[in-house]
Structures are given as structure tokens and as C-alpha cells.
Design a protein around this motif. Structure first.
Motif, PDB file in Angstrom:
ATOM      1  N   PRO A 108       1.325   3.334   5.358  1.00 56.57           N
ATOM      2  CA  PRO A 108       0.119   2.602   5.786  1.00 56.57           C
ATOM      3  C   PRO A 108      -1.181   3.408   5.635  1.00 56.57           C
ATOM      4  N   LEU A 109      -1.070   4.739   5.520  1.00 54.38           N
ATOM      5  CA  LEU A 109      -2.286   5.550   5.352  1.00 54.38           C
ATOM      6  C   LEU A 109      -2.933   5.334   3.984  1.00 54.38           C
ATOM      7  N   ILE A 110      -2.148   4.809   3.032  1.00 52.07           N
ATOM      8  CA  ILE A 110      -2.732   4.524   1.713  1.00 52.07           C
ATOM      9  C   ILE A 110      -3.865   3.517   1.893  1.00 52.07           C
ATOM     10  N   ASP A 111      -3.609   2.463   2.659  1.00 53.41           N
ATOM     11  CA  ASP A 111      -4.665   1.464   2.905  1.00 53.41           C
ATOM     12  C   ASP A 111      -5.764   2.028   3.800  1.00 53.41           C
ATOM     13  N   TYR A 112      -5.378   2.887   4.721  1.00 56.28           N
ATOM     14  CA  TYR A 112      -6.367   3.511   5.623  1.00 56.28           C
ATOM     15  C   TYR A 112      -7.426   4.242   4.789  1.00 56.28           C
ATOM     16  N   TYR A 113      -6.967   5.055   3.818  1.00 54.42           N
ATOM     17  CA  TYR A 113      -7.926   5.832   3.025  1.00 54.42           C
ATOM     18  C   TYR A 113      -8.578   4.998   1.922  1.00 54.42           C
ATOM     19  N   ARG A 114      -7.864   3.964   1.472  1.00 59.09           N
ATOM     20  CA  ARG A 114      -8.500   3.061   0.500  1.00 59.09           C
ATOM     21  C   ARG A 114      -9.699   2.390   1.177  1.00 59.09           C
ATOM     22  N   GLY A 115      -9.523   2.044   2.438  1.00 62.11           N
ATOM     23  CA  GLY A 115     -10.575   1.388   3.207  1.00 62.11           C
ATOM     24  C   GLY A 115     -11.818   2.252   3.361  1.00 62.11           C
ATOM     25  N   SER A 116     -11.638   3.567   3.409  1.00 64.89           N
ATOM     26  CA  SER A 116     -12.834   4.423   3.529  1.00 64.89           C
ATOM     27  C   SER A 116     -13.233   4.993   2.168  1.00 64.89           C
ATOM     28  N   ASP A 117     -12.681   4.399   1.094  1.00 66.86           N
ATOM     29  CA  ASP A 117     -13.086   4.735  -0.270  1.00 66.86           C
ATOM     30  C   ASP A 117     -12.763   6.173  -0.667  1.00 66.86           C
ATOM     31  N   LEU A 118     -11.753   6.741  -0.066  1.00 65.60           N
ATOM     32  CA  LEU A 118     -11.417   8.140  -0.363  1.00 65.60           C
ATOM     33  C   LEU A 118     -10.157   8.261  -1.222  1.00 65.60           C
ATOM     34  N   LEU A 119      -9.470   7.138  -1.445  1.00 65.93           N
ATOM     35  CA  LEU A 119      -8.160   7.216  -2.098  1.00 65.93           C
ATOM     36  C   LEU A 119      -8.262   7.403  -3.605  1.00 65.93           C
ATOM     37  N   VAL A 120      -7.555   8.423  -4.119  1.00 67.62           N
ATOM     38  CA  VAL A 120      -7.340   8.542  -5.564  1.00 67.62           C
ATOM     39  C   VAL A 120      -5.834   8.696  -5.772  1.00 67.62           C
ATOM     40  N   THR A 121      -5.347   8.155  -6.891  1.00 63.31           N
ATOM     41  CA  THR A 121      -3.893   8.127  -7.103  1.00 63.31           C
ATOM     42  C   THR A 121      -3.543   8.784  -8.421  1.00 63.31           C
ATOM     43  N   VAL A 122      -2.507   9.630  -8.377  1.00 63.65           N
ATOM     44  CA  VAL A 122      -2.019  10.248  -9.612  1.00 63.65           C
ATOM     45  C   VAL A 122      -0.549   9.860  -9.788  1.00 63.65           C
ATOM     46  N   ASN A 123      -0.157   9.678 -11.041  1.00 65.72           N
ATOM     47  CA  ASN A 123       1.238   9.358 -11.338  1.00 65.72           C
ATOM     48  C   ASN A 123       2.070  10.643 -11.246  1.00 65.72           C
ATOM     49  N   GLY A 124       2.913  10.738 -10.212  1.00 70.59           N
ATOM     50  CA  GLY A 124       3.704  11.949  -9.966  1.00 70.59           C
ATOM     51  C   GLY A 124       5.025  11.978 -10.699  1.00 70.59           C
ATOM     52  N   CYS A 125       5.265  10.983 -11.567  1.00 74.19           N
ATOM     53  CA  CYS A 125       6.524  10.950 -12.327  1.00 74.19           C
ATOM     54  C   CYS A 125       6.357  11.557 -13.712  1.00 74.19           C
TER      55      CYS A 125
END
Ligand code: AP5
Ligand code: MG
Length: 209
Positions: free
Chosen positions: A176-193
Motif C-alpha cells: 500500500p505504500l506504493i500508492d502512498y508515495y505515488r500520491g505525494s508524487d515521489l514514486l519512481v519505479t525500476v524494473n528489478g528483473c
């Protein structure tokens, strides 16, 4: 720079933190490493945490938040930190926000290392770590650390049953923290595979390093 590293068990948080430390000298704070150190040293915190960790459950929020408040008192955190494994619940994320606001140190990014849960069980049951220098490797390294010749060992929580519980706990309490940080515009995602070096190259680009 203050960065939260998000990602399930075995996503590569420790691996990528080590690369960021080697390349840029960031202060790396891993709550898992601090807790394992406390268990090994037999402190009150370690005694309280051990059962939760062995089962793959989360250590209670109040213990973790107190531990992190103390850690942030140390001067090496002033220039910026990589937080690996904290926060892990919404209660911890809110506590981190207040702590950073109090210290007047804003969070720059929450970096999600995104990995398919299907690859995690194999990754973690084959992980081996060095008792001396903390090098993160796997079973192919054998019994001796390739970096410092220390003894390689398997973490107590890297057996299949516990790994599956850690994945469930991540999905329920931490994802659920993914949405928490998306909401404050801080989320960046990297493909870890991808290969670890490719993941690192993408992280540097995403963070502008
Ligand atoms: P913690 O130590 O944080 O464990 P975790 O989150 O389950 O994550 P891991 O350390 O297992 O994985 P990682 O993402 O660091 O992956 P790594 O780089 O090692 O927490 C342990 C326990 O402590 C918790 O279960 C809980 O009880 C307690 N705890 C900690 N923080 C807490 C908190 N805030 N609140 C409450 N309780 C808390 O890589 C894994 C393996 O994959 C290695 O073998 C590595 O070589 C390999 N690998 C890495 N990247 C790649 C890649 N790109 N491709 C292929 N293999 C790769
Ligand atoms: Mg780790």
C-alpha cells in the motif's frame, strides 16, 4: 538526497544500496541489518524482534519507529540517507514524514524495485551472505566470500515457508505504500528483473545521479 527504497523481499534493495554506497558514498540504513545486529548482540530489541523475524512477520511499529528516531540522531545521516526496508507500513511512513519534517530534511524519492514475486522464492532460497563484510551473494559463491574471504552463511528467514510468508506480509502491509508515495508524487519505479548492473544504470538515470 533522502531516498526510500521500496520493494518486496529479495527485490534487490540491499544489492542496489551497496552499489549506491560504493558509487556515491550515501549513508545506507537497512532496518533488517540493524535488527539482525541486535539479535546477534542479544540486546533487548534483538530479543523482542527475533521471533517476528524468524517467522517472516513484521516487528511491531513502535519498536521500529523508536529505533529509527535514534538512528536519525547520528551525524552520518545529515547529508542524506538511503532507507532500505523502512518504512514498511503506513504507520511507519507517517512517522517518517514527521521525523523528516522535524529535521527539515525532505524526502527526494521513493524508489520501487519492481520484481515478479514468482522469481523471489528461488532468489532468496539461494542467497548467501558474508558474516564479515555483509557481501550479498548466492550459493554459487561457495562457502568463502569473494570480497573478503569471510564465511558465507544463509539467513534464518531464507527458507521457502518463511519467504512465502514474507511475500504475503509485503503484499498486505507494505505494497500500500506504493500508492502512498505515488500520491505525494515521489514514486519512481525500476524494473528489478534485469541484470543488477542494468538495474543500477536505470536507477542512476531515474534519480538523476
Ligand atoms: P529485510 O532484511 O529488510 O528483508 P527483506 O525486505 O525481506 O529484503 P531482503 O533483504 O530479503 O531482500 P533485498 O531486497 O535486500 O534483496 P538482496 O539485494 O539481498 O527484513 C528482514 C526482517 O526484518 C523482516 O521480515 C521483518 O521481520 C524485519 N524488519 C525489517 N525492517 C522492518 C520494518 N521496517 N518494520 C518491521 N519489521 C522489519 O537480493 C536478494 C538475492 O537476489 C541475493 O542473492 C542477490 O544476489 C540476488 N539479486 C539481487 N538483485 C538481483 C537481480 N537484479 N537479478 C538476479 N539476482 C539478484
Ligand atoms: Mg536486504
Amino acid at each position: 538526497m533522502n531516498i526510500v527504497l521500496l520493494g518486496g523481499p529479495g527485490a534487490g534493495k540491499g544489492t542496489q544500496s551497496d552499489k549506491l554506497v560504493d558509487a556515491f558514498g550515501f549513508c545506507h540504513i537497512s532496518t533488517g541489518d540493524i535488527l539482525r545486529g541486535a539479535v546477534k548482540a542479544g540486546t533487548e530489541l534483538g530479543k523482542k524482534a527475533k521471533g517476528y523475524m524468524d517467522a517472516g512477520d513484521l516487528v511491531p511499529d513502535d519498536l521500529i519507529i523508536d529505533m529509527m528516531k535514534e538512528r536519525f540522531q547520528q551525524p552520518d545521516t545529515a547529508e542524506g540517507v538511503i532507507l532500505d526496508g523502512f518504512p514498511r507500513t503506513t504507520v511507519q511512513a507517517v512517522a517518517l514524514d514527521s521525523l523528516l519534517a522535524e529535521l527539515e530534511r525532505p524526502l527526494d524519492a521513493a524508489l520501487l524495485i519492481d520484481v515478479d514475486p514468482e522469481v523471489i522464492v528461488a532468489r532468496l532460497t539461494s542467497r548467501r551472505m558474508c558474516r564479515e563484510c555483509g557481501y550479498i551473494g548466492n550459493v554459487s559463491d561457495g562457502d568463502t566470500c569473494p570480497k573478503c574471504a569471510g564465511e558465507m552463511y544463509q539467513r534464518d528467514d531464507d527458507n521457502e515457508d518463511t519467504v512465502r510468508n514474507r511475500l504475503d506480509v509485503y503484499a498486505k502491509s507494505t505494497a500500500p505504500l506504493i500508492d502512498y508515495y505515488r500520491g505525494s508524487d515521489l514514486l519512481v519505479t525500476v524494473n528489478g528483473c534485469q541484470e543488477p548492473d542494468k538495474v543500477f544504470a536505470d536507477i542512476k538515470e531515474l534519480l538523476g545521479l
